[in-house]
Design an enzyme around this catalytic site. Sequence first.
Site, mmCIF file in Angstrom:
data_model
loop_
_atom_site.group_PDB
_atom_site.id
_atom_site.type_symbol
_atom_site.label_atom_id
_atom_site.label_comp_id
_atom_site.label_asym_id
_atom_site.label_seq_id
_atom_site.Cartn_x
_atom_site.Cartn_y
_atom_site.Cartn_z
ATOM 1 N N HIS A 410 0.803 -1.233 0.000
ATOM 2 C CA HIS A 410 0.000 0.000 0.000
ATOM 3 C C HIS A 410 0.827 1.271 0.000
ATOM 4 O O HIS A 410 0.299 2.349 -0.201
ATOM 5 C CB HIS A 410 -0.963 0.015 1.185
ATOM 6 C CG HIS A 410 -0.400 0.629 2.446
ATOM 7 N ND1 HIS A 410 0.740 0.186 3.064
ATOM 8 C CD2 HIS A 410 -0.847 1.667 3.214
ATOM 9 C CE1 HIS A 410 0.970 0.918 4.149
ATOM 10 N NE2 HIS A 410 0.032 1.817 4.257
ATOM 11 N N GLY A 411 2.121 1.199 0.264
ATOM 12 C CA GLY A 411 2.916 2.431 0.298
ATOM 13 C C GLY A 411 4.325 2.142 0.743
ATOM 14 O O GLY A 411 4.776 1.001 0.718
ATOM 15 N N GLY A 413 5.725 2.600 3.846
ATOM 16 C CA GLY A 413 5.857 1.962 5.157
ATOM 17 C C GLY A 413 6.878 2.693 6.004
ATOM 18 O O GLY A 413 8.008 2.948 5.580
ATOM 19 N N LYS A 486 0.070 18.973 2.958
ATOM 20 C CA LYS A 486 0.178 18.002 4.050
ATOM 21 C C LYS A 486 -0.776 18.368 5.171
ATOM 22 O O LYS A 486 -0.820 19.517 5.602
ATOM 23 C CB LYS A 486 1.614 18.013 4.608
ATOM 24 C CG LYS A 486 2.491 16.958 3.994
ATOM 25 C CD LYS A 486 2.043 15.580 4.400
ATOM 26 C CE LYS A 486 2.996 14.499 3.893
ATOM 27 N NZ LYS A 486 2.443 13.167 4.148
#
Length: 487
Positions: A410-411, A413, A486
Amino acid sequence: MWNGPLNKIDDYRYEIPKSYKGIDGKLNMRVPGMIYALPEMLPLIRKDNAPEQTANVATLPGIVGRSLAMPDIHWGYGFPIGGVAATEYEEGVISPGGVGFDINCGVRLVRTNIKFEQINKSIIKELTDELFKNIPSGVGSEAKIKLNKPQLDEVLQMGARWAVEHGYGWEEDLEYLEENGCMEEADASAVSEKAKERGMSQVGSLGAGNHFLEIQKVEEIFDENAAKIYGIEKNQIVVMIHTGSRGCGHQICTDYLRVLEQAVKKYKIELPDRQLACAPLKSKEGEQYFKGMACAANFAWANRQMIVHWVRQSFEKIFKEDAENMGMKIVYDVCHNIAKIEEHEIDGKRMKVCVHRKGATRSFGPDSSEIPGKYRSIGQPVLIPGDMGSESYLLKGTKKAEEAFGSTCHGAGRVMSREEAKRRWRGSEIARMLEGKGIYAHPASMVVMAEESPDAYKDVSMVVNATHGAGLSLKVARMVPLGVVKG
């Protein structure tokens, strides 16, 4: 440091044998564990101790196949983040720890027909600032609209369709969302008043932590045919959105952890870790959690849908052009934290199971009836964001992913806690570092810039190369950030 056994199967797969007894020597694994990784990633994975959580998950009643961990595995609540487990529909359990607190945290990719050559640094800054202004970000941020309880109940039941029917998006958007943006099992009566209170002011907000909006440039194409079908080409400007179910989903998870901790005692379930609290899928407690979790998933799809609406409005203001004329269509939307009832082939037999994906992405391959017709010849898009200083990937789902119940990573990490990141860096340093790489960042605070420092994450290219090598998902395109909001 975790010193348990990892038996190499090939260059991308390492098995924790079923005979492993755990750190205290009392573990009773029902199935083996499997970690997908490149060999050079293993020291970091062992350092985190998350493999022990993979072994713990293998003890859950009704678990089938293997307890899996993707290359972005790191320590989480009960399950590791990057964990995937399937339990029998009739006899197995469901566990909130296998979904996580940010239910249906996910990623959406919007394409445009704008080319990199048509913009400059000034436009990127103006556009990023406009996105920040239009889409509330940060801890406890509230959306531009506040729903009343009947309206929120509709969101919990209808998901993204609610947003589209109220003017926040296009009808065709729904076709390009996992589950078409709605889990039909949702039942708003399974959600507490406290969770609803937290959700009423947050539909259409980014939140904090690792959630972001990014204006990206398509830097590299690996698979021309798939990219063409997804509507992606080199030097194209795209927008990636990463957020979830905000305080509403967090509260639903918190509420049901208390319920399922009691269910563990009621059904006499033995667990190596109380954070694996669970209940039989067919029990009242299990069914109620699933209905509540589906509500949180629907909240998240509506949330991302409304954000897409304001992303389109932001582009329209800056470019003085209609969003449709700019080709701002959704490529796809994927969940990261979810439990779903699916059918998979396990040990040669088709089975109905509950697939827990926690920090993992669905990766269905060609011919799946559950993905848009336009994508069925090549498989679903898989969206893998990196950290804000590097790159993100578009991949395609595969039939090979069936060995992982149709799942992939998913990404990037995390490799470092947020507290440790704040001790090491100042947000202003990170902003300057990004500026030096040509990336303009507009954070809700400088604290979050420090927490989300690129060095606090694994190298996303290694994570993606591991899943590509294992065949769980295959690379289509690489995107680099130009402007970052962000939360």
